[in-house]
Structures are given as structure tokens and as C-alpha cells.
Design a protein around this motif. Sequence first.
Motif, mmCIF file in Angstrom:
data_model
loop_
_atom_site.group_PDB
_atom_site.id
_atom_site.type_symbol
_atom_site.label_atom_id
_atom_site.label_comp_id
_atom_site.label_asym_id
_atom_site.label_seq_id
_atom_site.Cartn_x
_atom_site.Cartn_y
_atom_site.Cartn_z
ATOM 1 N N ASP A 585 0.832 -1.199 0.000
ATOM 2 C CA ASP A 585 0.000 0.000 0.000
ATOM 3 C C ASP A 585 0.868 1.251 0.000
ATOM 4 O OD1 ASP A 585 -2.443 -1.225 -0.068
ATOM 5 O OD2 ASP A 585 -2.672 -1.333 2.106
ATOM 6 N N GLY A 586 0.333 2.282 -0.664
ATOM 7 C CA GLY A 586 1.045 3.551 -0.703
ATOM 8 C C GLY A 586 1.998 3.693 -1.857
ATOM 9 N N THR A 587 2.170 2.636 -2.643
ATOM 10 C CA THR A 587 3.054 2.718 -3.800
ATOM 11 C C THR A 587 2.240 2.960 -5.065
ATOM 12 O OG1 THR A 587 2.939 0.337 -4.234
ATOM 13 C CG2 THR A 587 4.674 1.126 -2.732
ATOM 14 N N PRO A 588 2.857 3.576 -6.078
ATOM 15 C CA PRO A 588 2.131 3.783 -7.346
ATOM 16 C C PRO A 588 1.664 2.469 -7.963
ATOM 17 C CG PRO A 588 4.123 5.125 -7.277
ATOM 18 C CD PRO A 588 4.187 4.220 -6.083
ATOM 19 N N GLN A 589 2.446 1.413 -7.804
ATOM 20 C CA GLN A 589 2.062 0.129 -8.381
ATOM 21 C C GLN A 589 0.782 -0.394 -7.738
ATOM 22 O OE1 GLN A 589 5.028 0.919 -7.203
ATOM 23 N NE2 GLN A 589 6.433 0.799 -8.976
ATOM 24 N N ARG A 590 0.663 -0.243 -6.415
ATOM 25 C CA ARG A 590 -0.544 -0.713 -5.731
ATOM 26 C C ARG A 590 -1.740 0.129 -6.137
ATOM 27 N NH1 ARG A 590 -3.894 -4.204 -4.848
ATOM 28 N NH2 ARG A 590 -5.124 -4.091 -2.938
ATOM 29 N N LEU A 591 -1.552 1.439 -6.277
ATOM 30 C CA LEU A 591 -2.650 2.307 -6.696
ATOM 31 C C LEU A 591 -3.142 1.916 -8.082
ATOM 32 C CD1 LEU A 591 -4.225 4.808 -5.623
ATOM 33 C CD2 LEU A 591 -2.649 6.224 -6.963
ATOM 34 N N ARG A 592 -2.193 1.605 -8.975
ATOM 35 C CA ARG A 592 -2.561 1.172 -10.316
ATOM 36 C C ARG A 592 -3.347 -0.141 -10.273
ATOM 37 N NH1 ARG A 592 2.206 -0.863 -13.064
ATOM 38 N NH2 ARG A 592 3.037 1.243 -12.769
ATOM 39 N N GLN A 593 -2.903 -1.079 -9.442
ATOM 40 C CA GLN A 593 -3.606 -2.360 -9.329
ATOM 41 C C GLN A 593 -5.029 -2.171 -8.807
ATOM 42 O OE1 GLN A 593 -0.992 -4.649 -6.847
ATOM 43 N NE2 GLN A 593 0.482 -5.068 -8.501
ATOM 44 N N ALA A 595 -6.868 0.490 -9.157
ATOM 45 C CA ALA A 595 -7.661 1.106 -10.233
ATOM 46 C C ALA A 595 -8.080 0.065 -11.259
ATOM 47 C CB ALA A 595 -6.855 2.218 -10.897
ATOM 48 N N LEU A 596 -7.165 -0.807 -11.628
ATOM 49 C CA LEU A 596 -7.474 -1.836 -12.615
ATOM 50 C C LEU A 596 -8.498 -2.835 -12.074
ATOM 51 C CD1 LEU A 596 -3.887 -2.416 -14.024
ATOM 52 C CD2 LEU A 596 -5.846 -1.547 -15.316
ATOM 53 N N GLU A 597 -8.425 -3.141 -10.794
ATOM 54 C CA GLU A 597 -9.418 -4.040 -10.197
ATOM 55 C C GLU A 597 -10.815 -3.439 -10.265
ATOM 56 O OE1 GLU A 597 -7.932 -4.645 -6.284
ATOM 57 O OE2 GLU A 597 -6.230 -5.874 -6.937
ATOM 58 N N LEU A 598 -10.906 -2.140 -9.975
ATOM 59 C CA LEU A 598 -12.212 -1.468 -10.061
ATOM 60 C C LEU A 598 -12.747 -1.487 -11.488
ATOM 61 C CD1 LEU A 598 -11.594 1.628 -7.739
ATOM 62 C CD2 LEU A 598 -13.207 -0.219 -7.325
ATOM 63 N N LEU A 599 -11.895 -1.151 -12.442
ATOM 64 C CA LEU A 599 -12.337 -1.074 -13.833
ATOM 65 C C LEU A 599 -12.685 -2.448 -14.390
ATOM 66 C CD1 LEU A 599 -9.821 1.569 -15.232
ATOM 67 C CD2 LEU A 599 -12.230 1.923 -14.693
ATOM 68 N N ALA A 600 -12.000 -3.499 -13.919
ATOM 69 C CA ALA A 600 -12.260 -4.849 -14.426
ATOM 70 C C ALA A 600 -13.670 -5.315 -14.077
ATOM 71 C CB ALA A 600 -11.231 -5.825 -13.872
ATOM 72 N N PRO A 611 -16.873 5.626 -8.718
ATOM 73 C CA PRO A 611 -15.523 6.130 -8.988
ATOM 74 C C PRO A 611 -14.995 5.747 -10.364
ATOM 75 C CG PRO A 611 -15.406 4.180 -7.595
ATOM 76 C CD PRO A 611 -16.875 4.474 -7.800
ATOM 77 N N GLU A 612 -15.476 4.623 -10.902
ATOM 78 C CA GLU A 612 -14.900 4.096 -12.155
ATOM 79 C C GLU A 612 -14.994 5.070 -13.333
ATOM 80 O OE1 GLU A 612 -16.133 0.489 -9.696
ATOM 81 O OE2 GLU A 612 -16.983 2.442 -10.225
ATOM 82 N N PRO A 613 -16.116 5.789 -13.521
ATOM 83 C CA PRO A 613 -16.153 6.709 -14.670
ATOM 84 C C PRO A 613 -15.063 7.777 -14.620
ATOM 85 C CG PRO A 613 -18.365 6.330 -13.819
ATOM 86 C CD PRO A 613 -17.419 5.705 -12.846
ATOM 87 N N MET A 678 1.707 3.882 -18.563
ATOM 88 C CA MET A 678 2.189 5.207 -18.156
ATOM 89 C C MET A 678 1.038 6.209 -18.083
ATOM 90 S SD MET A 678 5.912 5.619 -20.045
ATOM 91 C CE MET A 678 5.404 5.108 -21.695
ATOM 92 N N ALA A 679 0.095 6.092 -19.019
ATOM 93 C CA ALA A 679 -1.053 7.006 -19.016
ATOM 94 C C ALA A 679 -1.932 6.786 -17.790
ATOM 95 C CB ALA A 679 -1.869 6.827 -20.289
ATOM 96 N N LEU A 680 -2.097 5.517 -17.379
ATOM 97 C CA LEU A 680 -2.886 5.246 -16.177
ATOM 98 C C LEU A 680 -2.203 5.852 -14.952
ATOM 99 C CD1 LEU A 680 -5.253 3.991 -14.728
ATOM 100 C CD2 LEU A 680 -4.045 1.791 -14.743
ATOM 101 N N ASP A 681 -0.885 5.744 -14.886
ATOM 102 C CA ASP A 681 -0.168 6.376 -13.781
ATOM 103 C C ASP A 681 -0.347 7.897 -13.821
ATOM 104 O OD1 ASP A 681 0.664 3.923 -12.888
ATOM 105 O OD2 ASP A 681 2.657 4.044 -13.815
#
Length: 822
Positions: A585-593, A595-600, A611-613, A678-681
Amino acid sequence: MLGKVFLWLFRIATGLVVLIVAVTVLVYWFASRSLPDYDKTLIVQGISAPVEIVRDSANVPHIFGDRDEDVLYGLGYAHAQDRLWQMLTMRWTVQGRLSEVFGARTLDIDKLLRRFDLYGVAREAVEVQDAETMSKLRAYAAGVNARLDEINTSALGRGAPELFIFNAPVAPWTPADSVAMVKLMALQLSGHLPNEVMRARTSLALPDPDRLSDIMPDAPGQGIAALPEYSALFPGLPRYAKGRGLPDHPLSPVRATALAGASNAYAAAPSRSAAGGTLLANDPHLGFSAPAIWYLARLELTSGGVIGGTIPGIPSVLTGRSERLGWGLTSSYLDDQDVHIEQLNPENTQEYRTPDGFKEFEKRGSIIRVKDAEPVTITLRWTDNGPVLSGQNYDLETVTPPNHVATLSWTALEADDRTIGAGIRLMSAGSVDEAIAILEDFSAPSQNITLADRETIAMKTVGRMPARDPEHRSQGRLPTQGWLQENRWQGYLPYADNPEFRAPQGGILGNTNNKVVDRPFPQHVSYLWGDTQRVHRWRRLMQSRQVHTRDSFIEAQLDTVSFTARSLLPLIGRDLWFTGEAAPDGTPQRLRQRALELLAEWNGEMNEHLPEPLIYSAWLRALQMRLIQDDLGPLAAEFEHVEPVFIERVFRDIDGAGAWCDIRQSSPVETCSDIARMALDDALIWIGETYGTALESLRWGDAHQATHDHQILGEVPLLRHFVNIRQSTSGGDNTLLRGRTKGSLPDPFLNVHGAGYRGVYDFADPNSSVFVTSTGQSGHFLSQHYDDLAQLWRRGEYVPMSLDAELARAANEGITVLRPAQ
């Protein structure tokens, strides 16, 4: 001593409070003087018999009279009662006189409108109207002027509180003013001029001109013949030229292509209706404002009642129904504008080149009066192709070589324009066939008119279609040499060539600004279409039921599922879903994961509470910028809205479009998955800085607020909280419940353009039809009717659209009786 100081401080504070209260009461008293009284009898000039205006519970006027002219007189009076300030600002705009009232800030708008000379063309068009149309235009103008006379004689606060702040003389309304309102709407709905300029600028900027068809793609369908590069038409132009942008003022009628006209309209024949009657739904999309541009009204004409949406200043129900016929509008995107580059005579710059040699410009001076400043004089020039525009307009200077000027051919500049007469006569049409015949006189703005009578449905593209030479150098897609005969218009195509669809076999037709025909140039209608996305969702909803009802049409009108999100997310995230090592938690990689879990797990619904939109929209926006910024340089920032077909072409590598993913300036060869990651970040960093990093707590509606702002007072501190109507909303750029986003920072996802009017008409039970606008009937911010419809609109609710006179009287807000003077 301390007690005396305290006493004096108390006295001063009390005095200030009393002064503030007194000033507030005085301001309120003056402002409230212009609040209309709806329950009265008034003696007026200009009518032959009494006119009755019954205000129902939603403040919709139901207007009754013995003659059509008297009824339109009543409409003019009602428009001026509720929307006088709106009417005046629209008239000042089209006349190029805003600076007389608002000062130098609106000078650029005035200069542009003077160059178009829309008001001059409107005055000429008055002379070609038939006697019946002129009689009704005069009657409507007399109704407006009756209200102006009442304001002056009864000291009704100048008619609008804004007129106390901006003290400008108010001239009587004239028939030319109403014709000019139609011209102004044509300007607001036009998008081909800025698109031509942007296409030329992009062609110049791209290192590989073949990639132009990616970033500015054609609507899917049959392709077209290759076009010349713009640099081949006009060599020597710079690759990057910084544009000035469009006039930055809320009153500007000039719109970027992305915010030009849009709309949805669809109809079902009796065979596809559960109740056995035709159905029609319409929600025209325009820029939001407070009040909304639309004004609901019912007119009891000699041919019967008609009810729907009007625009103050125009004596016609533009979208609505009678007992026998319903009609709805969508922008057709017909290519009715061409930019020409005219060569000046090197030996005499007062002449321009024609196919027959050099010719002198038609010219006249025009004086623009500016509040608190010296008047500004400009020289207006015309060529055979149309008016000369300044290089500062639409960034034309970036695509115009030295010793050349830009001109515009445009159907709205024709003086023999009978559009307003067609709109007035449409209200009395009794059938689809009769309506289509009447609309032959419709010139501009071009529209798709969806029609439904009790037996059948149809759609017709109305408006003049320019006849272009098959050898036209750019087929109307780029500015071209105005001195070449093949680039000039050859008149207009016959009305029969306009697309038409009657009684479709499937029993359903509609338009979401999508491509409607695939014909070869020059019968093509357009290469620029307003929608490639919403139409897929609309088709699915229409075909998912064997029969439809009023409520299923409402459901489609309010649908917030994004076909674009459903189709693009699997493409751009195909190498990112559920991959990579676990991250703390707290890392950019975890934040990206996260976000991807929500969108999936998201179904593509652009709901304001999710939040997904927001994550999806920010990702797509960052992705497009990542893809184009190295190729387009400074021009990339002007592509403010995501182009879904471009993203699809890139990630499917259609015709080599995957080349956009590699950053030219870097040594590594980036893949599309690299750019997507990179764009998601990028998007998550922006979201974190703007809304916080608690992704599950984000709300799309916090970013996607509908901006119904007062066009003048909406920027005034403190006062803006009283005059602006801001609402959290669902939907997005590509949903049927369209909420077009602003696109530019710092608030790129504000909802600035959408359905200011919604109507659903059911001819199995006409009085069960419904409609609503996005604000309220009144333009007076102290009126309870300023925003009383806004919450209904936000929640997807409607008000009854009934022609039952007794129902209107049963819970009326007041009855105004206009009696003729002896």
C-alpha cells in the motif's frame, strides 16, 4: 475608557449591519420589480380579440386566441415576460453590439459577427418572406413590444435585474430580429469551419501525413479517395503555428467542433409500439446556460394545439407535437461551410484573384461602439465566395499564406432564406408528407427532422446542400484556393437529394448525429459526423425489445452506459489486467492495481455516484495525450476530447496506426501497453492531486457537474452562488444521456453541453406525453421558476405535455388576459 471604545465599536458594527440590510432590501426591491405578474388583465395594441395566457403548475404558458397572429402575439409577450435579458443578449450578439454593453472584453465577438454580417443578411431575408409569414413575424414582434411598453409605463424594473447593472437602451423588437435568431443558431451549431482549419493545422504538424486519418478519422464506413496534403496546396506554411483559440467569453456563439450541435431523436411505428400508436423522443444538445436556451410553450392555433420547446425570439415550436404530428431535431452535420484562401493582387491589395482575373473586394466600414472606450472601426470585405474573415478568427492565420486572406462560403449567409417561415408552417402540418413538403424551404442550420404522425414515421435531412464540383481539390475538408473554379460552389443540390427515410421496414428509425448515408462525393452529405459511439448503444436498446412504450423511450433517453468504455477498456488494458507482482500500500504500483481491479468489474455505466467513470475518463484523456504529444507538439493540447475511433485504430494497429505508441524522441521502442500503463499512472497522479487517492470514495458527479451558469453574472463573486445552477450529473461524452465534458484544464470533466430539453411523445395517448428543460421557465434569478425544473431534469423526471386546456387551468400559476385597445 474601554467601555466607550466598546460602545463605539458596537454602534459602528450595528450601523454597518443596518446599512447592509438596507442596501440588500433596496437591491431586492429594485430587482423584484421586474418579476412578472402572471395573474392580470392588460389592455394592449396590436390584437384583434382577447388573448388568454394560462400558466400551468410548471409555469408553461398555454396561449389561446382567435387568430394565429394573436396567439403568436401572446407568445412574444410571454417570451419577453420571462426571458427578456436572454433575448436582448442574443440580439446584441448577432448584431455585433455586445461591446456597447459589456466593453472591450467582447470586442472580438463583435468583430467576428460584423464580418459574418448575419444581421444584415437577416434584414435582407425579411424581404423574401411570404405575406403569411410576415404577418406572423410582425404579430410576434408586437407582442414582445407590448411587454416593453408595459415595463416602461408601469416602471417594472426595466424588465430584468441585469438591466440595472448594464444600463443599455432597449430598441423595439422587429421581424428581422427573429430571422437573425435563426442565423445565430446556425452559427452555434456549425462545426465544419473550425474542423477544416484544425485538419489543415494537423496535416502541417504531422511528420507522417498518412497518420491524419488516425487522429481525425472518418466515421466507419466506405473510405474516400486520397486527398492532397495541405502543404501541397499552400507550400511554405510553418509546421507549428500557435493559435489564439476561440473568443473566451460566455456569450460567444462560436463553438469548437467538439461542442457544436448534437442531439438524439428516434421514433417507433405502430407495429413496434405496445399501445399501437407511434412514439417519438427528442433531446437536442446545446451548451448549458442559466436560463437554458429552451422555453416550453403551448399554442392553440386555428389548426389545433401545438406544444413543445421554443427558443425566445423565434415564433415557433421547434421541437414538439400537435394532436396529429410530432417532430424532433438533431444536427445533421451536413457540410454547409467551405473555407477558401484568396490570393491578393501583389500590385493592388484591394483586389483578389478569381477564375477570370483580379477583382475588387466589396467593402464598407463598420463602427463598433465600445463601453468606456473609443469606438473601433473595421473594414468589412466580401468576395464571390463570401465574407473575408480575420486571420485571428478560428486560427485562420495559421493556415493562410502571406498575401492571402480567408473567406467563407456558408448556407446561412444566403439572403433568400425562408427557414423561419418553414418553422412556423410546420406547426400546422397534419402529416409526415405535409411536413416534409413544408421543410423544403428550410435553409440553415441543416437538421435531421424526425417525424411521427398517427400512422407512420420518417426522417428527413433539411437544409441546403452545396453543389460541389467532383474535381474539388479537398472535397470540402480543407481550405482550398478560392480562385480555382472547381473549388467554388456550383449552387445547391435539389431538395430530393437530401437523405430521407420513410416508414422503415423494421418500424424504428433514429439519429444520434451518426453517419446516415454512404454516398460518393459530392452527394456525400458530409465527411464529418457527430457520433460514432452513441448509435451502438441506441441500436442495442431499440432492438432489445419487440415493442416499445413511452417509458422504454424515456429509459433510452436517460441511459448512462458507455459503449465506448465497454469497447476500449478491454483493448487498452489487455496486457495490464491482474498482472505484475503484489505491491505494498502507498506505492504507485498498488494504486494502479486497485484502479485496474475497479475497472475490471465495472459495467461501463457512467453513474455520478461511482468512482470508475472518473478513473476511466482520466485514463483515456492521459492516454490520448501520451500518444499524440510527440507527433503534434504544441498542437496536441488543442485535442481536448478523446477520439474513440483514434484509440481503437491505434490499439488494433489499423493501417499501421500502432506507430503512434512509439515516442519518436526516445531511444527505446515503446509498445502500446507501455503507453497505456504510463497514461494510467498519469491519470492516477492527477486524480490524487485533485480528488485524493482513496479511489473507492471518488464520485464521477463531483467532476462531472452540469454548469448551468449565468452568462454574465455567473463570474461575479458571491452573486454567482445565486445565479449559477450546478448539479452533479451522470452520463458522459458518449452516452445517450449525453453530458459533453469541457475538455480543458483545470476542470476537464465539467458537464458543459447536453440535453437542455427532453421530450417523449406518445400518439397512442398524446396527453401522456412528457417534456422538461434543464433549468426553469424564468430567466429572472429571483423567480421560483428560475431553477424549479432543474432537479426534475437531473433526476430524469418530466412534466406533463398535455394539450388539455382544463388540466392547465386546474392548477394554474396565473392567467393573463390581453385585451385589444379600443
